[in-house]
Motif scaffolding. Structure first.
Motif, PDB file in Angstrom:
ATOM      1  N   THR A 173      -3.469   8.445  -1.498  1.00 23.06           N
ATOM      2  CA  THR A 173      -3.002   7.089  -1.817  1.00 23.06           C
ATOM      3  C   THR A 173      -3.784   6.139  -0.929  1.00 23.06           C
ATOM      4  O   THR A 173      -4.652   6.561  -0.162  1.00 23.06           O
ATOM      5  N   SER A 174      -3.454   4.872  -1.026  1.00 25.07           N
ATOM      6  CA  SER A 174      -4.118   3.861  -0.208  1.00 25.07           C
ATOM      7  C   SER A 174      -3.413   3.734   1.148  1.00 25.07           C
ATOM      8  O   SER A 174      -2.212   3.965   1.244  1.00 25.07           O
ATOM      9  N   ASP A 175      -4.170   3.371   2.190  1.00 30.53           N
ATOM     10  CA  ASP A 175      -3.561   3.024   3.483  1.00 30.53           C
ATOM     11  C   ASP A 175      -3.147   1.553   3.389  1.00 30.53           C
ATOM     12  O   ASP A 175      -4.010   0.695   3.196  1.00 30.53           O
ATOM     13  N   ILE A 176      -1.864   1.294   3.546  1.00 28.72           N
ATOM     14  CA  ILE A 176      -1.407  -0.070   3.247  1.00 28.72           C
ATOM     15  C   ILE A 176      -0.629  -0.714   4.392  1.00 28.72           C
ATOM     16  O   ILE A 176      -0.123  -0.038   5.288  1.00 28.72           O
ATOM     17  N   GLU A 177      -0.550  -2.047   4.329  1.00 27.78           N
ATOM     18  CA  GLU A 177       0.376  -2.823   5.163  1.00 27.78           C
ATOM     19  C   GLU A 177       1.234  -3.629   4.203  1.00 27.78           C
ATOM     20  O   GLU A 177       0.722  -4.451   3.439  1.00 27.78           O
ATOM     21  N   LEU A 178       2.548  -3.351   4.226  1.00 27.06           N
ATOM     22  CA  LEU A 178       3.466  -4.028   3.307  1.00 27.06           C
ATOM     23  C   LEU A 178       3.798  -5.415   3.844  1.00 27.06           C
ATOM     24  O   LEU A 178       4.107  -5.560   5.030  1.00 27.06           O
ATOM     25  N   ILE A 179       3.699  -6.431   2.987  1.00 28.04           N
ATOM     26  CA  ILE A 179       3.996  -7.805   3.427  1.00 28.04           C
ATOM     27  C   ILE A 179       4.979  -8.473   2.460  1.00 28.04           C
ATOM     28  O   ILE A 179       5.038  -8.109   1.279  1.00 28.04           O
ATOM     29  N   PRO A 180       5.726  -9.474   2.946  1.00 24.17           N
ATOM     30  CA  PRO A 180       6.506 -10.297   2.021  1.00 24.17           C
ATOM     31  C   PRO A 180       5.568 -11.321   1.364  1.00 24.17           C
ATOM     32  O   PRO A 180       4.540 -11.667   1.945  1.00 24.17           O
ATOM     33  N   ILE A 181       5.915 -11.779   0.177  1.00 22.01           N
ATOM     34  CA  ILE A 181       5.064 -12.741  -0.550  1.00 22.01           C
ATOM     35  C   ILE A 181       4.830 -14.007   0.285  1.00 22.01           C
ATOM     36  O   ILE A 181       3.784 -14.636   0.184  1.00 22.01           O
ATOM     37  N   GLN A 182       5.790 -14.334   1.154  1.00 18.02           N
ATOM     38  CA  GLN A 182       5.663 -15.541   1.976  1.00 18.02           C
ATOM     39  C   GLN A 182       4.450 -15.464   2.914  1.00 18.02           C
ATOM     40  O   GLN A 182       3.984 -16.483   3.417  1.00 18.02           O
ATOM     41  N   LYS A 183       3.920 -14.285   3.150  1.00 16.09           N
ATOM     42  CA  LYS A 183       2.779 -14.124   4.072  1.00 16.09           C
ATOM     43  C   LYS A 183       1.438 -14.020   3.340  1.00 16.09           C
ATOM     44  O   LYS A 183       0.434 -13.627   3.947  1.00 16.09           O
ATOM     45  N   ILE A 184       1.395 -14.399   2.066  1.00 15.08           N
ATOM     46  CA  ILE A 184       0.178 -14.148   1.299  1.00 15.08           C
ATOM     47  C   ILE A 184      -1.027 -14.943   1.832  1.00 15.08           C
ATOM     48  O   ILE A 184      -2.141 -14.420   1.892  1.00 15.08           O
TER      49      ILE A 184
ATOM     50  N   PRO B 183       4.952  11.850 -10.382  1.00 15.66           N
ATOM     51  CA  PRO B 183       5.941  12.046  -9.327  1.00 15.66           C
ATOM     52  C   PRO B 183       5.254  12.472  -8.031  1.00 15.66           C
ATOM     53  O   PRO B 183       4.204  13.095  -8.061  1.00 15.66           O
ATOM     54  N   GLY B 184       5.840  12.096  -6.928  1.00 15.38           N
ATOM     55  CA  GLY B 184       5.286  12.513  -5.635  1.00 15.38           C
ATOM     56  C   GLY B 184       4.416  11.458  -4.987  1.00 15.38           C
ATOM     57  O   GLY B 184       4.147  11.529  -3.792  1.00 15.38           O
ATOM     58  N   LEU B 185       3.951  10.476  -5.751  1.00 20.28           N
ATOM     59  CA  LEU B 185       3.139   9.412  -5.141  1.00 20.28           C
ATOM     60  C   LEU B 185       4.052   8.297  -4.642  1.00 20.28           C
ATOM     61  O   LEU B 185       4.959   7.872  -5.357  1.00 20.28           O
ATOM     62  N   ASP B 186       3.798   7.821  -3.422  1.00 17.18           N
ATOM     63  CA  ASP B 186       4.571   6.698  -2.884  1.00 17.18           C
ATOM     64  C   ASP B 186       4.243   5.441  -3.706  1.00 17.18           C
ATOM     65  O   ASP B 186       3.070   5.072  -3.804  1.00 17.18           O
ATOM     66  N   PRO B 187       5.254   4.793  -4.289  1.00 14.84           N
ATOM     67  CA  PRO B 187       4.954   3.682  -5.209  1.00 14.84           C
ATOM     68  C   PRO B 187       4.163   2.531  -4.560  1.00 14.84           C
ATOM     69  O   PRO B 187       3.245   1.996  -5.183  1.00 14.84           O
ATOM     70  N   ALA B 188       4.499   2.158  -3.325  1.00 15.91           N
ATOM     71  CA  ALA B 188       3.792   1.037  -2.687  1.00 15.91           C
ATOM     72  C   ALA B 188       2.325   1.391  -2.421  1.00 15.91           C
ATOM     73  O   ALA B 188       1.417   0.597  -2.678  1.00 15.91           O
ATOM     74  N   ALA B 189       2.090   2.606  -1.933  1.00 13.11           N
ATOM     75  CA  ALA B 189       0.719   3.017  -1.594  1.00 13.11           C
ATOM     76  C   ALA B 189      -0.085   3.398  -2.835  1.00 13.11           C
ATOM     77  O   ALA B 189      -1.296   3.594  -2.767  1.00 13.11           O
ATOM     78  N   THR B 190       0.604   3.495  -3.971  1.00 13.70           N
ATOM     79  CA  THR B 190      -0.075   3.787  -5.242  1.00 13.70           C
ATOM     80  C   THR B 190      -0.633   2.507  -5.867  1.00 13.70           C
ATOM     81  O   THR B 190      -1.654   2.534  -6.551  1.00 13.70           O
ATOM     82  N   ALA B 191       0.038   1.369  -5.615  1.00 17.10           N
ATOM     83  CA  ALA B 191      -0.373   0.120  -6.273  1.00 17.10           C
ATOM     84  C   ALA B 191      -1.885  -0.136  -6.153  1.00 17.10           C
ATOM     85  O   ALA B 191      -2.554  -0.390  -7.164  1.00 17.10           O
ATOM     86  N   PRO B 192      -2.486  -0.031  -4.944  1.00 22.54           N
ATOM     87  CA  PRO B 192      -3.922  -0.345  -4.835  1.00 22.54           C
ATOM     88  C   PRO B 192      -4.841   0.597  -5.622  1.00 22.54           C
ATOM     89  O   PRO B 192      -6.008   0.283  -5.835  1.00 22.54           O
TER      90      PRO B 192
END
Ligand code: NAP
Ligand code: ZN
Ligand code: ZN
Length: 319
Positions: free
Chosen positions: A283-294, A116-125
């Motif tokens: 956590t990781s420093d991230i840029e969130l993208i949609p899959i369409q921008k892969i 708990p407490g970790l941002d899920p998106a920034a945890t992925a990497p």
């Protein structure tokens, strides 16, 4: 919910590794965070609704010496089943399919708890970039009194700088990008060295206990080996398409220096790393993208134009 974009995804999508050819269709992605939607009858550690993570492996033999030590990534029977592009023994598909998807089925042992407490998106990497740096830094003893170098400020490298700093080592970032100097310091580097500047490199001769090299392209290793102390180690984690030119052997002999490699990390150490991150607010420093921008993200990653990891919002797969 989220999947990080590792340079290994790009190598695989473009079939760049001779030793590990890509079977198409290919679904990359091994930095996966999501919610458990269903558990099997024998599952004890997870229940529906839990936040959970999957990294680079989904199975191994579980009986060899390495697996018993929790080093499933080094399974002695070659039994490590990687999250994508590994022949699928279940036979549900020719190869395993990874996290650029809306669901994945994984054995309980290979699923991690997201504290708990970790941002899920920034945890992925953390599931690949994080553990791939955490493990060698721990194994080679990065800590107070040690001088540790991290080569390359990308997805892996920025986690290396954060961990080496958090472990209390004197942390030096080597980068080819002058534009990353300030960020390197903000992320935890005590010093930043432009690796193409010979004068800057010369100031660090024979001074490092450990250098971890994350660079994703073939290059000359000699300038880094020259910076190692007696008994120091240069550890390669970058996996370029073409091999590095052979280093000068005499630089290794004189000084008893080591050239080594390291691959991701085992499941127990990956959980330890996630718990360490929760306790130390990393956590990781991230840029969130949609899959369409892969594809755009891959091109930007090749140009070094990412701070410092793309993460795909998997909800966009349905759009
Ligand atoms: P990344 O985000 O693209 O970062 C690589 C960094 O290397 C760049 O940001 C750049 O940093 C530096 N670099 C210098 N010259 C380069 C060149 N000619 N081409 C590309 N990069 C160059 O990649 P990543 O996701 O961190 O992955 C790095 C490598 O590790 C990949 O080869 C990947 O497949 C491999 N990998 C290995 C493991 C393992 O278990 N050993 C696990 C995951 C990934 P500067 O601008 O600071 O110089
Ligand atoms: Zn990876
Ligand atoms: Zn095994």
């Amino acid at each position: 919910m989220f999947c990080g974009v590792c340079h290994s995804d790009l190598h695989t999508a473009r079939n760049e590794w001779d030793v590990w050819p890509t079977v198409y269709p290919c679904v990359p992605g091994h930095e996966i965070v999501g919610r458990v939607t269903k558990v099997g009858a024998g599952v004890r550690e997870f229940k529906e609704g839990d936040l959970a993570a999957v990294g680079c492996m989904v199975d191994s033999c579980r009986t060899c010496a390495s697996c018993k030590e929790g080093l499933e990534q080094y399974c002695d029977t070659n039994g490590t089943l990687f999250t994508y592009n590994s022949a699928d023994p279940q036979g549900t598909a020719p190869v395993t399919y990874g996290g650029y998807s809306d669901r994945i089925v994984v054995k309980e042992h290979f699923v991690l708890r997201v504290p708990p407490g970790l941002d899920p998106a920034a945890t992925a990497p953390l599931l690949c970039a994080g553990i791939t740096l955490y493990s060698p830094l721990r194994h080679w003893g990065a800590g107070p009194g040690k001088k540790v170098g991290i080569v390359g400020l990308g997805g892996l490298g920025h986690m290396g700088v954060k961990f080496a700093h958090a472990f209390g080592a004197h942390t030096v970032l080597f980068t080819t990008s002058a534009s990353k100097i300030e960020d390197g310091k903000r992320l935890g580097a005590d010093e930043v060295v432009l690796s193409k500047d010979q004068d800057q490199m010369a100031k660090h001769m024979r001074s490092f206990d450990l250098i971890v090299n994350t660079v994703a392209a073939s290059h000359n290793l000699d300038p880094f080996i020259a910076l190692l102390k007696r008994d120091g180690a240069l550890v390669l984690v970058g996996a370029p398409e073409h091999p590095h030119p052979s280093p000068t052997i005499f630089q290794l002999l004189f000084g008893r220096r080591s050239l080594a490699g390291s691959g991701i990390g085992g499941i127990p150490e990956t959980q330890e790393m996630l718990d360490f991150c929760a306790a130390n607010n990393i956590t990781s420093d991230i840029e969130l993208i949609p899959i369409q921008k892969i594809n755009e993200a891959y091109e930007r990653m090749l140009r070094g134009d990412v701070k410092y990891r793309f993460v795909i919002d998997m909800a966009t797969l349905a759009q």
